[in-house]
Structures are given as C-alpha cells and as structure tokens.
Design a protein around this motif. Structure first.
Motif, PDB file in Angstrom:
ATOM      1  N   PRO A   1       0.886  -1.138  -0.075  1.00 51.61           N
ATOM      2  CA  PRO A   1       0.138   0.202   0.073  1.00 51.61           C
ATOM      3  C   PRO A   1       0.913   1.148   0.354  1.00 51.61           C
ATOM      4  N   ALA A   2       2.246   1.307   0.993  1.00 48.83           N
ATOM      5  CA  ALA A   2       3.014   2.777   0.655  1.00 48.83           C
ATOM      6  C   ALA A   2       3.725   2.478  -0.737  1.00 48.83           C
ATOM      7  N   GLN A   3       3.279   2.044  -2.072  1.00 47.54           N
ATOM      8  CA  GLN A   3       3.815   2.463  -2.985  1.00 47.54           C
ATOM      9  C   GLN A   3       2.307   2.874  -4.004  1.00 47.54           C
ATOM     10  N   LEU A   4       1.545   2.683  -3.470  1.00 44.81           N
ATOM     11  CA  LEU A   4       0.022   3.701  -4.327  1.00 44.81           C
ATOM     12  C   LEU A   4       0.630   5.051  -3.511  1.00 44.81           C
ATOM     13  N   GLN A   5      -0.019   5.757  -5.588  1.00 40.67           N
ATOM     14  CA  GLN A   5       0.085   7.177  -5.444  1.00 40.67           C
ATOM     15  C   GLN A   5      -0.992   8.143  -4.703  1.00 40.67           C
ATOM     16  N   VAL A   6      -0.828   8.514  -3.833  1.00 42.49           N
ATOM     17  CA  VAL A   6      -1.967   8.773  -3.169  1.00 42.49           C
ATOM     18  C   VAL A   6      -1.955   9.816  -3.336  1.00 42.49           C
ATOM     19  N   ARG A   7      -2.755  10.723  -4.322  1.00 42.32           N
ATOM     20  CA  ARG A   7      -2.957  12.009  -4.908  1.00 42.32           C
ATOM     21  C   ARG A   7      -3.349  13.160  -4.042  1.00 42.32           C
ATOM     22  N   LEU A   8      -3.945  12.536  -2.762  1.00 41.29           N
ATOM     23  CA  LEU A   8      -5.379  12.880  -2.163  1.00 41.29           C
ATOM     24  C   LEU A   8      -6.108  12.437  -1.029  1.00 41.29           C
ATOM     25  N   GLU A   9      -5.846  13.024   0.572  1.00 41.88           N
ATOM     26  CA  GLU A   9      -6.377  12.440   1.969  1.00 41.88           C
ATOM     27  C   GLU A   9      -7.677  13.233   1.620  1.00 41.88           C
ATOM     28  N   LEU A  10      -8.530  11.845   1.903  1.00 38.44           N
ATOM     29  CA  LEU A  10      -9.910  13.729   2.359  1.00 38.44           C
ATOM     30  C   LEU A  10     -10.429  12.391   4.026  1.00 38.44           C
TER      31      LEU A  10
END
Length: 316
Positions: A221-230
C-alpha cells in the motif's frame, strides 16, 4: 429521606447538572429551577453526606474527590431510573419508546438510514437516534451503556470486544471506481501502483481494510500514488467525478452512483475486497423491546426488514 438514604434523585440530578454546566446558575437554568433552590439542595446534600462536593473558590465550580465519586454513582443510578421508566412503558407495548443506535462511518451514512426507515414504518412510535463515529468510539459507548446497539465495519478492539456480544450480519464489497470514461477500465494488479489514488486517512477502518487486502495480493500500500487524502466518502466521490483520481469504495456507498453513471467501476482481475459488518450490543445492559426487535430483524427473527439494503449481502 426515604429508607434512610442521605440523598434524593432530584439532588443527584442537580449534582450531574452542575458537573456538566460548571456553575450553579447554568445548572439551575438547565433544570428550570432557581439558583437559590440549587444552592440549598447542594448544602443539604453536603450536610447529609458529611462531605464537601464542590470547590467554589474558582471562577468555575469544580468537583472535589468526594464529588467525583458521587457523580460516578449518580450517573449509574439515574441511568437505571431511565431504563426503569422505559421498561415500564414497554409493558404497554411498542406504542412509544426510544432506540439509540451507533454505526461506523460508511454504515452510518449509507446503510443505517435505509434500515431505520424500514423499522420506523413498522414501529412509528419509537424515536430513533443514530450516532456515527469510528468503530472504537462506538464500541466504547456500547460498553459504557450509552448506546442500545450498533453496526460497525471496523475491527472492535479486544479490550472492548470482551464486554460485548458481536455477531456477523452482512458482507460489504469494496470496488475500484473512477470517473466515467477513465482509463484503464480494467487495470491489472500491477497497474495499481501507477494510478492516482484518493483515500481516507490511514487511521480509518476503510483504509485499513483495503491496505490489508492489497498486502495479501502482493501490493505494498505504501507504493500507491496517493494524490489526495480526504475525510469523507462523499468528498472522495466528488473528487473522483472531478477527475482527480481513483479510489476503493464500498458498494454500499457507490452502488447507486455506478447505476446512474456518475462513477465507473474499474475491474481489477483477481482482486476482491470484502469485509464483514458486525452487529454489537452490551449483554450486561438492559435490552429494551425496541432494541431487541431491531436486532432480531437484522438476524431474520422479525419481519420488519422486508427488503435488504441494496448492494449489501445480509448473512441472516
């Protein structure tokens, strides 16, 4: 003073009100009585008990150690009194009563309103309250006796779970969704690390469920490209429709959006993410008829639940 007790229920209510309001005046206002009456009751109570209950030296009235002890027992006594009144009312049937429910975020937003609507059609005299918070906070309130029952999707902490009765009632599925027409429409597992993701915060039960499932399928999961946390699912759905990225969301939350074309389901071959929804209640607390019938409807023993929630598989 009945049976030699050094206090009355009215005095306990006054102690509780002062503790909540922080002043004699505001406590008097909340109880619709005069401030002198409050002061006199407290003086009589302190004399009868032989202790000082409040420190009046500061700008805000504070409980002494003796006052804290009395408050703890007062809350338990008054809760039992309210339950007694409720139980007596239920002897006359389900014409009136109260049901206090709890739910974790996704369940409370997208499932509970549907269930409450069906329940209310069968029992219109029951006033229903719904509290939506994290699974941990809901479980703590069940243990404390502040909720009748709850449905949660997260894992109940062990130290709280041992005080509760917990029953699996439904299964929820998480699907990957994007804006209509987005590509790829059918990403492979390995493609997930290349997509722009929108997520809830890492402490949410939804995020933790998804992260564990991805780890089981070999995706870090740490490799996902998280663009936005809401902070909310509705905010995530709006961000997806604006083209900001993709997200794993509950079918209970996005089922109608998929059917109406506001969102698009992205099929990931070989990936299925499911979680169990749990019904929880405190068996040591008095279970009202209103709560019992709600619980039994979910478990298939009552017929008020005519139609199961869409996009959710009941296990009963």
């Amino acid at each position: 003073m009945a049976d030699g007790l050094p206090f009355t229920l009215d005095q306990l209510l006054i102690v509780q009100a002062i503790a909540q309001e922080g002043s004699f005046r505001r406590a008097a206002d909340s109880l619709f009585i005069s401030q002198p009456a409050v002061s006199l009751q407290v003086q009589n109570l302190e004399r009868q008990l032989g202790v000082v209950l409040f420190d009046r030296s500061g700008r805000k009235v504070e409980l002494t150690d003796a006052g804290q002890v009395l408050l703890q027992y007062s809350e338990r006594i008054l809760k039992l009194c309210r339950e007694t009144v409720q139980a007596l009312a239920e002897v006359q049937g389900m014409g009136r009563g109260q049901l206090v429910l709890g739910a974790s975020q996704t369940v409370g937003t997208y499932v509970m309103p549907f269930l409450i609507a069906q329940y209310h059609r069968y029992y219109p005299g029951i006033a229903v309250q719904l509290l939506v918070q994290s699974t941990r906070r809901i479980a703590q309130k069940l243990v404390d006796g502040r909720l009748d029952l709850a449905i949660v999707g997260g894992e109940i902490p062990f130290e709280l779970q041992r005080h509760l009765k917990v029953i699996a009632v439904a299964e929820d599925e998480y699907v990957l969704v994007g804006a209509p027409g987005c590509t790829p429409a059918a990403p492979a597992l390995g493609d997930l690390v290349t997509l722009p993701f929108i997520t809830l915060d890492p402490q949410s039960s939804t995020r933790q469920t998804i992260d564990r499932a991805l780890s089981r399928h070999g995706i870090n999961p740490a490799q996902l490209q998280v663009r936005l946390e809401l902070s909310s699912i509705e905010a995530i759905k709006n961000a997806i429709q604006a083209g900001l990225g993709v997200a794993f969301l509950s079918m209970a939350a996005v089922g109608s959006d998929l059917e109406q074309g506001r969102l698009q389901k992205l099929e990931v071959e070989g990936l299925q993410i499911r979680r169990t929804l749990w019904l929880a209640y405190n068996p040591e607390r008095y279970q009202s008829q209103a709560a019992t019938r709600f619980r039994e409807g979910l478990l298939g023993y009552q017929d008020w639940l005519k139609t199961p929630p869409r996009h959710l598989q009941l296990l009963a």
